[in-house]
Motif scaffolding. Structure first.
Motif, PDB file in Angstrom:
ATOM      1  N   ARG A 190       0.827  -1.207   0.000  1.00 61.14           N
ATOM      2  CA  ARG A 190       0.000   0.000   0.000  1.00 61.14           C
ATOM      3  C   ARG A 190       0.862   1.258   0.000  1.00 61.14           C
ATOM      4  O   ARG A 190       0.565   2.234  -0.701  1.00 61.14           O
ATOM      5  CB  ARG A 190      -0.924  -0.005   1.214  1.00 61.14           C
ATOM      6  CG  ARG A 190      -2.186  -0.841   1.018  1.00 61.14           C
ATOM      7  CD  ARG A 190      -3.101  -0.725   2.207  1.00 61.14           C
ATOM      8  NE  ARG A 190      -2.606  -1.503   3.335  1.00 61.14           N
ATOM      9  CZ  ARG A 190      -3.100  -1.429   4.564  1.00 61.14           C
ATOM     10  NH1 ARG A 190      -4.083  -0.585   4.833  1.00 61.14           N
ATOM     11  NH2 ARG A 190      -2.613  -2.183   5.536  1.00 61.14           N
ATOM     12  N   LEU A 191       1.934   1.230   0.782  1.00 62.83           N
ATOM     13  CA  LEU A 191       2.840   2.388   0.809  1.00 62.83           C
ATOM     14  C   LEU A 191       3.472   2.618  -0.554  1.00 62.83           C
ATOM     15  O   LEU A 191       3.608   3.757  -1.011  1.00 62.83           O
ATOM     16  CB  LEU A 191       3.928   2.168   1.864  1.00 62.83           C
ATOM     17  CG  LEU A 191       3.494   2.251   3.330  1.00 62.83           C
ATOM     18  CD1 LEU A 191       4.630   1.828   4.244  1.00 62.83           C
ATOM     19  CD2 LEU A 191       3.033   3.664   3.669  1.00 62.83           C
ATOM     20  N   THR A 192       3.866   1.521  -1.219  1.00 65.94           N
ATOM     21  CA  THR A 192       4.473   1.645  -2.542  1.00 65.94           C
ATOM     22  C   THR A 192       3.492   2.239  -3.550  1.00 65.94           C
ATOM     23  O   THR A 192       3.858   3.111  -4.345  1.00 65.94           O
ATOM     24  CB  THR A 192       4.951   0.266  -3.032  1.00 65.94           C
ATOM     25  OG1 THR A 192       5.910  -0.249  -2.104  1.00 65.94           O
ATOM     26  CG2 THR A 192       5.588   0.364  -4.410  1.00 65.94           C
ATOM     27  N   GLU A 193       2.239   1.779  -3.507  1.00 67.17           N
ATOM     28  CA  GLU A 193       1.229   2.290  -4.435  1.00 67.17           C
ATOM     29  C   GLU A 193       0.955   3.771  -4.189  1.00 67.17           C
ATOM     30  O   GLU A 193       0.855   4.564  -5.124  1.00 67.17           O
ATOM     31  CB  GLU A 193      -0.067   1.477  -4.306  1.00 67.17           C
ATOM     32  CG  GLU A 193       0.010   0.085  -4.904  1.00 67.17           C
ATOM     33  CD  GLU A 193       0.290   0.120  -6.400  1.00 67.17           C
ATOM     34  OE1 GLU A 193      -0.349   0.922  -7.113  1.00 67.17           O
ATOM     35  OE2 GLU A 193       1.163  -0.638  -6.852  1.00 67.17           O
ATOM     36  N   LEU A 194       0.810   4.133  -2.917  1.00 60.95           N
ATOM     37  CA  LEU A 194       0.580   5.546  -2.588  1.00 60.95           C
ATOM     38  C   LEU A 194       1.753   6.408  -3.043  1.00 60.95           C
ATOM     39  O   LEU A 194       1.566   7.509  -3.583  1.00 60.95           O
ATOM     40  CB  LEU A 194       0.355   5.710  -1.084  1.00 60.95           C
ATOM     41  CG  LEU A 194      -0.980   5.199  -0.531  1.00 60.95           C
ATOM     42  CD1 LEU A 194      -0.970   5.224   0.995  1.00 60.95           C
ATOM     43  CD2 LEU A 194      -2.139   6.042  -1.061  1.00 60.95           C
ATOM     44  N   TYR A 212      -2.642   8.163   3.443  1.00 52.37           N
ATOM     45  CA  TYR A 212      -1.349   7.747   3.984  1.00 52.37           C
ATOM     46  C   TYR A 212      -1.242   7.948   5.491  1.00 52.37           C
ATOM     47  O   TYR A 212      -0.593   7.146   6.183  1.00 52.37           O
ATOM     48  CB  TYR A 212      -0.229   8.516   3.274  1.00 52.37           C
ATOM     49  CG  TYR A 212       1.106   8.371   3.944  1.00 52.37           C
ATOM     50  CD1 TYR A 212       1.846   7.199   3.816  1.00 52.37           C
ATOM     51  CD2 TYR A 212       1.630   9.401   4.734  1.00 52.37           C
ATOM     52  CE1 TYR A 212       3.070   7.050   4.446  1.00 52.37           C
ATOM     53  CE2 TYR A 212       2.849   9.265   5.372  1.00 52.37           C
ATOM     54  CZ  TYR A 212       3.563   8.085   5.228  1.00 52.37           C
ATOM     55  OH  TYR A 212       4.765   7.931   5.852  1.00 52.37           O
ATOM     56  N   LEU A 213      -1.853   8.982   6.025  1.00 51.81           N
ATOM     57  CA  LEU A 213      -1.655   9.338   7.431  1.00 51.81           C
ATOM     58  C   LEU A 213      -1.927   8.186   8.404  1.00 51.81           C
ATOM     59  O   LEU A 213      -1.175   8.014   9.377  1.00 51.81           O
ATOM     60  CB  LEU A 213      -2.512  10.557   7.788  1.00 51.81           C
ATOM     61  CG  LEU A 213      -2.034  11.886   7.179  1.00 51.81           C
ATOM     62  CD1 LEU A 213      -2.971  13.025   7.554  1.00 51.81           C
ATOM     63  CD2 LEU A 213      -0.606  12.200   7.615  1.00 51.81           C
ATOM     64  N   PRO A 214      -2.986   7.361   8.204  1.00 51.38           N
ATOM     65  CA  PRO A 214      -3.168   6.222   9.129  1.00 51.38           C
ATOM     66  C   PRO A 214      -2.015   5.214   9.091  1.00 51.38           C
ATOM     67  O   PRO A 214      -1.803   4.486  10.060  1.00 51.38           O
ATOM     68  CB  PRO A 214      -4.469   5.576   8.630  1.00 51.38           C
ATOM     69  CG  PRO A 214      -5.194   6.660   7.917  1.00 51.38           C
ATOM     70  CD  PRO A 214      -4.128   7.479   7.270  1.00 51.38           C
ATOM     71  N   LEU A 215      -1.284   5.182   7.964  1.00 51.45           N
ATOM     72  CA  LEU A 215      -0.158   4.255   7.833  1.00 51.45           C
ATOM     73  C   LEU A 215       1.147   4.848   8.344  1.00 51.45           C
ATOM     74  O   LEU A 215       2.159   4.138   8.421  1.00 51.45           O
ATOM     75  CB  LEU A 215       0.015   3.837   6.367  1.00 51.45           C
ATOM     76  CG  LEU A 215      -1.186   3.179   5.686  1.00 51.45           C
ATOM     77  CD1 LEU A 215      -0.878   2.944   4.212  1.00 51.45           C
ATOM     78  CD2 LEU A 215      -1.546   1.862   6.373  1.00 51.45           C
ATOM     79  N   LEU A 216       1.149   6.146   8.664  1.00 55.28           N
ATOM     80  CA  LEU A 216       2.382   6.830   9.031  1.00 55.28           C
ATOM     81  C   LEU A 216       3.083   6.204  10.239  1.00 55.28           C
ATOM     82  O   LEU A 216       4.298   5.978  10.195  1.00 55.28           O
ATOM     83  CB  LEU A 216       2.090   8.310   9.284  1.00 55.28           C
ATOM     84  CG  LEU A 216       3.275   9.169   9.739  1.00 55.28           C
ATOM     85  CD1 LEU A 216       4.396   9.127   8.706  1.00 55.28           C
ATOM     86  CD2 LEU A 216       2.830  10.610   9.978  1.00 55.28           C
ATOM     87  N   LYS A 247       7.830   3.170  12.031  1.00 52.61           N
ATOM     88  CA  LYS A 247       8.376   2.026  12.758  1.00 52.61           C
ATOM     89  C   LYS A 247       9.269   1.180  11.853  1.00 52.61           C
ATOM     90  O   LYS A 247      10.310   0.682  12.279  1.00 52.61           O
ATOM     91  CB  LYS A 247       7.225   1.188  13.316  1.00 52.61           C
ATOM     92  CG  LYS A 247       7.679   0.070  14.252  1.00 52.61           C
ATOM     93  CD  LYS A 247       6.484  -0.663  14.831  1.00 52.61           C
ATOM     94  CE  LYS A 247       6.932  -1.780  15.763  1.00 52.61           C
ATOM     95  NZ  LYS A 247       5.761  -2.511  16.342  1.00 52.61           N
ATOM     96  N   GLN A 248       8.850   1.031  10.591  1.00 45.66           N
ATOM     97  CA  GLN A 248       9.628   0.235   9.641  1.00 45.66           C
ATOM     98  C   GLN A 248      10.995   0.845   9.363  1.00 45.66           C
ATOM     99  O   GLN A 248      11.969   0.124   9.128  1.00 45.66           O
ATOM    100  CB  GLN A 248       8.862   0.083   8.324  1.00 45.66           C
ATOM    101  CG  GLN A 248       7.692  -0.872   8.380  1.00 45.66           C
ATOM    102  CD  GLN A 248       7.006  -1.004   7.036  1.00 45.66           C
ATOM    103  OE1 GLN A 248       7.392  -0.353   6.056  1.00 45.66           O
ATOM    104  NE2 GLN A 248       5.981  -1.856   6.966  1.00 45.66           N
TER     105      GLN A 248
END
Length: 420
Positions: free
Chosen positions: A11-15, A68-72, A77-78
C-alpha cells in the motif's frame, strides 16, 4: 506478521507511486502557470484549463496524503533504524502539507483576507523553489540505472556506508573506492540541478524582497524596468502630495505578467478619448490630458494570483470627474475600457465606475508610470483585483449592455471585489 508487513509495504508503494506522478504533473502545470517564457503563450484560453488541472491534481494529492496518514506510524516504525529515510519522509511530508495548505488559500482566495493570500503565495513559491529541485534529485537518485551494479557490489557499498568507511576494504576483503559510482552519479545530478535552479532561486529571492517601481500589468508585474520605451514629453509634474509620497510609499513587490506585445507611445501621436452614450464626446492629446485636474490617493493593490502591495500613492484624473464632464446619457449602463495594445478590454457598471477612488493614473509614488507597467496612463480600481485595472488605457466608451472583458472571457469572475 510478514504477510501483514508485505501488505502495508504494498500500500505504501502504491501511494508513493501515485503521489509521485501527481507531483510531477503538478510541477509541470505550476511551471506553465508561472514561468514567464510560456506564461504569455498560455494567457489565452489555455491558462484557465491548466489552472483548473493544477487545482484538481492538488486535491488528489491531498486525498492521497489523507489515505497515507493512518499508515504513518507503521511506516515510521519500519524505518526507525534508517535515519536518512526518516529525514527524507519528514521533509517530503512537510513539503506536501505546505503546498496543500497554501494552495487551498490561493484556490479560495476570495474567502481569505489579502494578507493571507500574500503569505500563502510566498510559502507556495518558497516550497516550490526548495522542494522542486529536491524532488527531482530524489527521483533521479532512485532510478534503476543508478543502482545497476551487481547485487553483491551494492551490498558491499551499503555495508561500507553504514560502517562509515571512507575507502579501504569492505567486509568481504575487497578494496572500496573513496567515491562509489552511485555516490558520484548522485553528486553529479545534485550539482547539475543546483546549477540550474540556484540562479533562478536567487533572482526570485531578490525580487520577492520588494523595492523598486513595478506596477502590475494585466494582473501584475515584477522586476525593475529599463529605459522607458514611451516618448512622452513633457513628463507629468507631480502634485506635492504625490511627490512627497505623503501617507504612502509602496510596501511590497509587484510581479510582472504580460499577455500581449508591449506597445510603445509617443506624445506627438498619443490620444485619449471618451465616446459612446455621452452628451459631450471628447478627445485629448498628451498636453491636454496633462492639464486635466488631478488628485492623489493612497490605496492598496491586490492581484488575483495572491500577491498584494500596500500603501501605493497614485496620482491621476478621477474617472467620476471625466464621466460627469462628458455627460452620461440615461441609456448608458456600463463603462468599457480599452487598452492601447488593441487587445485587452474590461468593463465596470456605471455605478461601480462612479466610485470616487477610481483613477486614470499617470504617476505612482511621485514617478511617471513606466511603459512596461501600464504607462503612460492606466486605470486603477483599488477595491477590485488587478485584472480590472486596465493598463495602457487609451479610451473609454459608455455602452448600454454588459461587456465581457479579456480575462472574464478566459474564466475570471466578473465580480472582482477584494474581500474586506
Amino acid at each position: 506478521m510478514n504477510v501483514r508487513k508485505r501488505g502495508i509495504g504494498k500500500r505504501l508503494t502504491e501511494l508513493h507511486r501515485w503521489n509521485g506522478w501527481i507531483v510531477v504533473v503538478l510541477a509541470a502545470t505550476g511551471l506553465l502557470l508561472a514561468w514567464e517564457p510560456v506564461r504569455g503563450w498560455l494567457q489565452g484560453y489555455f491558462r484557465n484549463p491548466v489552472k483548473q488541472l493544477h487545482i484538481v491534481l492538488g486535491i488528489m494529492s491531498g486525498i492521497l496524503l489523507a489515505f497515507y496518514l493512518p499508515l504513518l506510524p507503521k511506516h515510521l516504525k519500519q524505518i526507525r533504524r534508517r535515519p536518512k529515510q526518516k529525514a527524507n519522509l519528514i521533509f517530503v511530508l512537510a513539503l506536501l502539507a505546505g503546498w496543500l495548505i497554501s494552495g487551498i488559500v490561493l484556490w479560495q482566495i476570495r474567502s481569505f483576507p489579502p494578507a493571507w493570500a500574500n503569505g500563502a503565495l510566498l510559502v507556495h513559491d518558497l516550497f516550490t523553489w526548495i522542494g522542486g529541485p529536491y524532488l527531482v534529485y530524489h527521483s533521479i537518485a532512485r532510478l534503476k540505472w543508478m543502482r545497476r551494479p551487481e547485487r553483491r557490489a551494492i551490498r558491499v557499498e551499503e555495508e561500507t556506508e553504514e560502517a562509515g568507511s571512507g575507502g579501504g576494504r569492505s567486509p568481504y576483503g575487497e578494496p572500496v573506492p573513496l567515491i562509489h559510482r552511485r555516490q558520484f552519479l548522485k553528486w553529479t545530478a545534485g550539482a547539475a540541478i543546483a546549477a540550474v535552479a540556484l540562479p533562478s532561486f536567487v533572482r526570485w529571492l531578490a525580487s520577492s524582497g520588494g523595492g523598486g517601481m513595478g506596477l502590475p500589468g494585466v494582473e501584475g508585474m515584477a522586476g525593475s524596468p529599463g529605459a522607458d520605451a514611451n516618448r512622452m514629453l513633457p513628463p507629468p509634474t507631480p502634485l506635492p502630495d504625490s511627490a512627497n509620497v505623503i501617507g504612502g510609499g509602496a510596501q511590497g513587490h509587484f510581479r510582472m505578467y504580460t499577455v500581449t506585445r508591449l506597445p510603445t507611445f509617443d506624445s506627438d501621436t498619443w490620444s485619449f478619448r471618451i465616446f459612446g452614450l455621452v452628451d459631450r464626446p471628447a478627445e485629448w492629446n498628451w498636453g491636454q490630458f496633462l492639464a486635466l485636474a488631478r488628485t492623489v490617493q493612497v490605496s492598496d493593490f491586490h492581484c488575483v494570483t495572491g500577491w498584494s502591495v500596500y500603501g501605493n500613492t497614485w496620482e491621476g484624473v478621477p474617472l467620476a470627474a471625466v464621466l460627469e464632464a462628458a455627460g452620461v446619457k440615461p441609456s448608458a449602463k456600463y463603462v468599457k475600457f480599452y487598452s492601447g495594445d488593441g487587445t485587452y478590454t474590461d468593463a465596470l457598471t456605471l455605478e461601480q465606475a462612479r466610485m470616487d477612488d477610481i483613477l486614470l493614473a499617470l504617476m505612482h509614488d511621485g514617478k511617471p508610470i513606466h511603459r512596461d507597467y501600464g504607462g503612460p496612463v492606466r486605470l486603477i480600481v483599488p477595491k477590485m483585483y488587478a485584472y480590472k485595472s486596465v493598463k495602457w488605457l487609451s479610451a473609454i466608451e459608455l455602452i448600454d449592455s454588459e461587456h465581457i472583458g479579456y480575462w472574464e472571457e478566459r474564466g475570471y469572475d466578473t465580480n472582482a471585489w477584494v474581500k474586506g
